[in-house]
Each structure stands twice: as C-alpha cells, then as structure tokens.
Write an enzyme that holds these catalytic residues in place. Structure first.
Site, PDB file in Angstrom:
ATOM      1  N   ASP A  46       0.888  -1.168   0.000  1.00 10.76           N
ATOM      2  CA  ASP A  46       0.000   0.000   0.000  1.00 10.76           C
ATOM      3  C   ASP A  46       0.929   1.223   0.000  1.00 10.76           C
ATOM      4  OD1 ASP A  46      -2.246   1.668   0.226  1.00 10.76           O
ATOM      5  OD2 ASP A  46      -2.100   1.666   2.407  1.00 10.76           O
ATOM      6  N   GLU A 102      -1.449  -1.486  -4.830  1.00 14.77           N
ATOM      7  CA  GLU A 102      -2.667  -0.712  -5.058  1.00 14.77           C
ATOM      8  C   GLU A 102      -2.505   0.162  -6.295  1.00 14.77           C
ATOM      9  OE1 GLU A 102      -5.145   0.802  -1.682  1.00 14.77           O
ATOM     10  OE2 GLU A 102      -4.457   2.718  -2.512  1.00 14.77           O
ATOM     11  N   ASP A 137      -3.885   1.171   9.193  1.00  5.79           N
ATOM     12  CA  ASP A 137      -4.615   1.019   7.935  1.00  5.79           C
ATOM     13  C   ASP A 137      -3.697   0.681   6.763  1.00  5.79           C
ATOM     14  OD1 ASP A 137      -4.608   4.137   6.464  1.00  5.79           O
ATOM     15  OD2 ASP A 137      -4.065   3.941   8.567  1.00  5.79           O
TER      16      ASP A 137
END
Length: 153
Positions: free
Chosen positions: A8, A64, A136
């Site tokens: 990410d 991503e 996250d």
C-alpha cells in the site's frame, strides 16, 4: 506455496504485508519523515522495498492502483514511488498485479467504500491478528496480498 507481497504505497508511510499459502506471515511499515526532502524519501522507501524483496523473495507483488483525487500533486509524488516499486519488481522478474482499493474492499467487507477501521477489523478477523497491531496501511497491504492469493489459487 507462493509468497505474495502486498504494498500500500504512501510517500510517508508505505504498508507491506506478506502472505504465504493464504496465511499472513508478516506485515509492517516503511517509514520516512514528512520533513525530509521528497527525493530522499523516494530513496529511503526504495531501499526499504528492495530489502523486503530480498528478505521475503516473493513470487508476486500486489500493489494498489494509482488513484487521482482532486489534488494532483500527491498523485504525482505517489506515481514516482510506484514507479520505483514497479521497476524493482520487474527487474527481479517478479509477477506484478495491480488492484483498485474499491475492488479489494468489496471482496473483503462486501462494500467498496469501507472505511479504514472496517478494513483493519476485517483483516484482523481473517488472520486472527490483534487489530491494535495493525494500522490502515498494513491492513490494506495484507488485503491486497490476500486478494491476489484468492484470485490466483
């Protein structure tokens, strides 16, 4: 069993997650200082990514997809970082897959617009991880790797 490294990307914090045989084996962050020179951050994050590739020797990278919101400047900086990650991946002959955050969230939570806390809890539940040990970025990286695992098993 194949090893999948999920990434990410972020220009200050990049989350990574490693899946082997559908199980989470490691996760963490590549960190830089928001006060450091942007080009120095790219160097530091690229070196950390190279070290992860050398440590885990993944068969596949799940990253991503780029997202361009209303402010193009962060998207440009993120594109530079993604370019480094993609270059180092392809240089080693590692398979590369790109997924949108929306499709990963949809598979794991049933909603493509899930918030950060929902994703953290979904990943924590899936892999029996204490949600307090995940932020996250790590949860998203593990989700990307797991998504790749599900699509390729």
């Amino acid at each position: 069993m194949s090893i999948i490294l999920g990434i990410d990307p972020g220009t200050f914090l990049t989350g990574y997650g490693v899946i082997e045989g559908g199980k989470a084996i490691d996760w963490g962050l590549f960190k830089t200082s928001a006060r450091s020179d942007p080009n120095q951050r790219l160097l530091l994050l690229g070196e950390a990514f190279r070290e992860a590739l050398d440590t885990y020797r993944p068969d596949r990278l799940a990253i991503e997809q780029a997202f361009v919101g209303p402010f193009p400047r962060p998207a440009i900086a993120l594109s530079h970082l993604r370019g480094i990650f993609i270059f180092l991946t392809k240089e080693r002959g590692i398979e590369l897959e790109e997924y949108s955050a929306k499709e990963v969230k949809n598979l794991l939570t049933g909603r493509g617009d899930s918030n950060k806390q929902t994703m953290i809890h979904a990943i924590a539940n899936k892999f029996d991880i204490n949600p307090k040990t995940l932020n996250d970025n790590c949860a998203d990286a593990l989700a990307l790797a797991y998504f790749s695992y599900l699509l390729n098993r």
